[in-house]
Scaffold this motif. Structure first.
Motif, PDB file in Angstrom:
ATOM      1  N   LEU A   1      -6.017  14.212  -2.324  1.00 25.03           N
ATOM      2  CA  LEU A   1      -6.112  15.475  -3.057  1.00 25.03           C
ATOM      3  C   LEU A   1      -6.788  16.588  -2.258  1.00 25.03           C
ATOM      4  CD1 LEU A   1      -7.202  13.792  -6.408  1.00 25.03           C
ATOM      5  CD2 LEU A   1      -4.961  14.796  -5.937  1.00 25.03           C
ATOM      6  N   SER A   2      -6.917  16.424  -0.955  1.00 26.71           N
ATOM      7  CA  SER A   2      -7.654  17.415  -0.153  1.00 26.71           C
ATOM      8  C   SER A   2      -6.942  18.760  -0.089  1.00 26.71           C
ATOM      9  CB  SER A   2      -7.904  16.888   1.262  1.00 26.71           C
ATOM     10  OG  SER A   2      -6.677  16.581   1.894  1.00 26.71           O
ATOM     11  N   ASP A   3      -5.616  18.776  -0.278  1.00 27.02           N
ATOM     12  CA  ASP A   3      -4.853  20.021  -0.177  1.00 27.02           C
ATOM     13  C   ASP A   3      -4.486  20.606  -1.542  1.00 27.02           C
ATOM     14  OD1 ASP A   3      -4.938  20.022   2.608  1.00 27.02           O
ATOM     15  OD2 ASP A   3      -3.147  18.767   2.751  1.00 27.02           O
TER      16      ASP A   3
ATOM     17  N   VAL B   1       0.846  -1.183   0.000  1.00 29.02           N
ATOM     18  CA  VAL B   1       0.000   0.000   0.000  1.00 29.02           C
ATOM     19  C   VAL B   1       0.887   1.241   0.000  1.00 29.02           C
ATOM     20  CG1 VAL B   1      -1.710   1.318   1.296  1.00 29.02           C
ATOM     21  CG2 VAL B   1      -1.857  -1.167   1.227  1.00 29.02           C
ATOM     22  N   CYS B   2       0.557   2.185  -0.870  1.00 28.24           N
ATOM     23  CA  CYS B   2       1.310   3.443  -0.942  1.00 28.24           C
ATOM     24  C   CYS B   2       0.328   4.606  -0.965  1.00 28.24           C
ATOM     25  CB  CYS B   2       2.190   3.464  -2.193  1.00 28.24           C
ATOM     26  SG  CYS B   2       3.187   4.962  -2.323  1.00 28.24           S
ATOM     27  N   ASP B   3       0.547   5.565  -0.089  1.00 31.72           N
ATOM     28  CA  ASP B   3      -0.270   6.773  -0.049  1.00 31.72           C
ATOM     29  C   ASP B   3       0.542   7.939  -0.586  1.00 31.72           C
ATOM     30  OD1 ASP B   3      -2.357   5.384   1.117  1.00 31.72           O
ATOM     31  OD2 ASP B   3      -1.735   5.867   3.153  1.00 31.72           O
ATOM     32  N   ILE B   4      -0.048   8.698  -1.500  1.00 35.91           N
ATOM     33  CA  ILE B   4       0.601   9.872  -2.075  1.00 35.91           C
ATOM     34  C   ILE B   4      -0.226  11.095  -1.687  1.00 35.91           C
ATOM     35  CG2 ILE B   4       1.283  11.026  -4.216  1.00 35.91           C
ATOM     36  CD1 ILE B   4       1.469   8.207  -5.499  1.00 35.91           C
ATOM     37  N   PHE B   5       0.412  12.045  -1.035  1.00 39.80           N
ATOM     38  CA  PHE B   5      -0.279  13.257  -0.604  1.00 39.80           C
ATOM     39  C   PHE B   5       0.143  14.413  -1.512  1.00 39.80           C
ATOM     40  CE2 PHE B   5      -0.314  10.452   2.974  1.00 39.80           C
ATOM     41  CZ  PHE B   5      -1.561  10.655   3.543  1.00 39.80           C
ATOM     42  N   VAL B   6      -0.827  15.019  -2.174  1.00 43.18           N
ATOM     43  CA  VAL B   6      -0.558  16.096  -3.127  1.00 43.18           C
ATOM     44  C   VAL B   6      -1.101  17.398  -2.543  1.00 43.18           C
ATOM     45  CG1 VAL B   6      -0.830  16.842  -5.518  1.00 43.18           C
ATOM     46  CG2 VAL B   6      -0.865  14.393  -4.979  1.00 43.18           C
ATOM     47  N   ALA B   7      -0.321  18.465  -2.650  1.00 46.51           N
ATOM     48  CA  ALA B   7      -0.757  19.757  -2.105  1.00 46.51           C
ATOM     49  C   ALA B   7      -0.418  20.869  -3.081  1.00 46.51           C
ATOM     50  CB  ALA B   7      -0.083  20.016  -0.759  1.00 46.51           C
ATOM     51  N   GLY B   8      -1.167  21.966  -2.980  1.00 46.57           N
ATOM     52  CA  GLY B   8      -0.909  23.143  -3.799  1.00 46.57           C
ATOM     53  C   GLY B   8      -1.510  23.027  -5.180  1.00 46.57           C
ATOM     54  N   GLU B   9      -0.815  23.594  -6.152  1.00 47.74           N
ATOM     55  CA  GLU B   9      -1.306  23.595  -7.526  1.00 47.74           C
ATOM     56  C   GLU B   9      -0.634  22.486  -8.320  1.00 47.74           C
ATOM     57  OE1 GLU B   9      -0.840  27.446  -9.267  1.00 47.74           O
ATOM     58  OE2 GLU B   9      -2.226  28.383  -7.858  1.00 47.74           O
ATOM     59  N   VAL B  10      -1.430  21.776  -9.103  1.00 50.20           N
ATOM     60  CA  VAL B  10      -0.896  20.760 -10.007  1.00 50.20           C
ATOM     61  C   VAL B  10      -1.145  21.263 -11.424  1.00 50.20           C
ATOM     62  CG1 VAL B  10      -0.979  18.362 -10.749  1.00 50.20           C
ATOM     63  CG2 VAL B  10      -1.432  18.939  -8.347  1.00 50.20           C
ATOM     64  N   ASP B  11      -0.065  21.627 -12.099  1.00 60.28           N
ATOM     65  CA  ASP B  11      -0.197  22.161 -13.451  1.00 60.28           C
ATOM     66  C   ASP B  11       0.973  21.671 -14.303  1.00 60.28           C
ATOM     67  OD1 ASP B  11       1.989  23.736 -12.687  1.00 60.28           O
ATOM     68  OD2 ASP B  11       0.722  25.458 -12.215  1.00 60.28           O
TER      69      ASP B  11
ATOM     70  N   HIS C   1      -6.866   4.546  -6.118  1.00 57.20           N
ATOM     71  CA  HIS C   1      -7.958   5.354  -5.567  1.00 57.20           C
ATOM     72  C   HIS C   1      -7.550   6.817  -5.517  1.00 57.20           C
ATOM     73  CE1 HIS C   1     -10.163   1.881  -4.142  1.00 57.20           C
ATOM     74  NE2 HIS C   1      -9.162   1.496  -3.378  1.00 57.20           N
ATOM     75  N   LEU C   2      -8.542   7.678  -5.595  1.00 54.85           N
ATOM     76  CA  LEU C   2      -8.374   9.083  -5.240  1.00 54.85           C
ATOM     77  C   LEU C   2      -9.082   9.272  -3.908  1.00 54.85           C
ATOM     78  CD1 LEU C   2      -9.154  10.860  -8.632  1.00 54.85           C
ATOM     79  CD2 LEU C   2      -6.970   9.973  -7.794  1.00 54.85           C
ATOM     80  N   SER C   3      -8.494  10.089  -3.046  1.00 54.25           N
ATOM     81  CA  SER C   3      -9.108  10.289  -1.737  1.00 54.25           C
ATOM     82  C   SER C   3      -9.297  11.764  -1.441  1.00 54.25           C
ATOM     83  CB  SER C   3      -8.230   9.653  -0.653  1.00 54.25           C
ATOM     84  OG  SER C   3      -8.854   9.782   0.605  1.00 54.25           O
ATOM     85  N   THR C   4     -10.413  12.068  -0.836  1.00 54.65           N
ATOM     86  CA  THR C   4     -10.765  13.401  -0.335  1.00 54.65           C
ATOM     87  C   THR C   4     -10.370  14.543  -1.273  1.00 54.65           C
ATOM     88  OG1 THR C   4      -8.724  13.501   0.987  1.00 54.65           O
ATOM     89  CG2 THR C   4     -10.705  12.675   2.091  1.00 54.65           C
ATOM     90  N   PRO C   5     -10.842  14.506  -2.531  1.00 60.33           N
ATOM     91  CA  PRO C   5     -10.501  15.624  -3.419  1.00 60.33           C
ATOM     92  C   PRO C   5     -11.086  16.938  -2.887  1.00 60.33           C
ATOM     93  CG  PRO C   5     -12.204  14.253  -4.405  1.00 60.33           C
ATOM     94  CD  PRO C   5     -11.735  13.548  -3.173  1.00 60.33           C
ATOM     95  N   SER C   6     -10.318  18.003  -3.049  1.00 62.80           N
ATOM     96  CA  SER C   6     -10.823  19.323  -2.654  1.00 62.80           C
ATOM     97  C   SER C   6     -12.026  19.660  -3.538  1.00 62.80           C
ATOM     98  CB  SER C   6      -9.718  20.365  -2.844  1.00 62.80           C
ATOM     99  OG  SER C   6      -9.391  20.485  -4.218  1.00 62.80           O
ATOM    100  N   ASP C   7     -12.780  20.674  -3.135  1.00 64.49           N
ATOM    101  CA  ASP C   7     -13.959  21.073  -3.915  1.00 64.49           C
ATOM    102  C   ASP C   7     -13.577  21.401  -5.354  1.00 64.49           C
ATOM    103  OD1 ASP C   7     -15.533  20.718  -1.702  1.00 64.49           O
ATOM    104  OD2 ASP C   7     -15.626  22.848  -1.193  1.00 64.49           O
TER     105      ASP C   7
END
Length: 89
Positions: free
Chosen positions: A36-38, A1-11, A65-71
């Motif tokens: 993706l919450s951040d 299992v691997c969790d990837i935490f992404v924050a800020g802008e993805v462009d 999976h994608l988890s907790t995407p921001s609005d």
């Protein structure tokens, strides 16, 4: 299992790094979850990195999976109807 935490802008300036991280994680883990919450902004290149991760996982019988995407992220996924393609937790 691997969790990837992404924050800020993805462009375009950093989506290649996200792609590399996701594909690298899929080499070693049976299940990858991208949090993706951040994420305040994601463009088409960022979405493409997520889609490629899903395709790689599916081709190797792995779980993606994608988890907790921001609005903001959730609205883009829904607009592109990708909320029906990804498993979103």
């Amino acid at each position: 299992v691997c969790d990837i935490f992404v924050a800020g802008e993805v462009d375009l300036s950093n989506s290649a790094e996200l792609r590399k991280t996701i594909l690298g994680a899929l080499k070693g883990a049976q299940q990858v979850t991208v949090y993706l919450s951040d994420v305040s902004y994601i463009d088409s290149s960022g979405i493409a990195a997520l889609v490629e991760g899903l395709q790689q996982a599916n081709s190797k019988d792995k779980v993606f999976h994608l988890s907790t995407p921001s609005d903001q992220v959730r609205s883009i996924l829904e607009l592109a109807r990708l909320d029906q393609v990804f498993t979103i937790q």
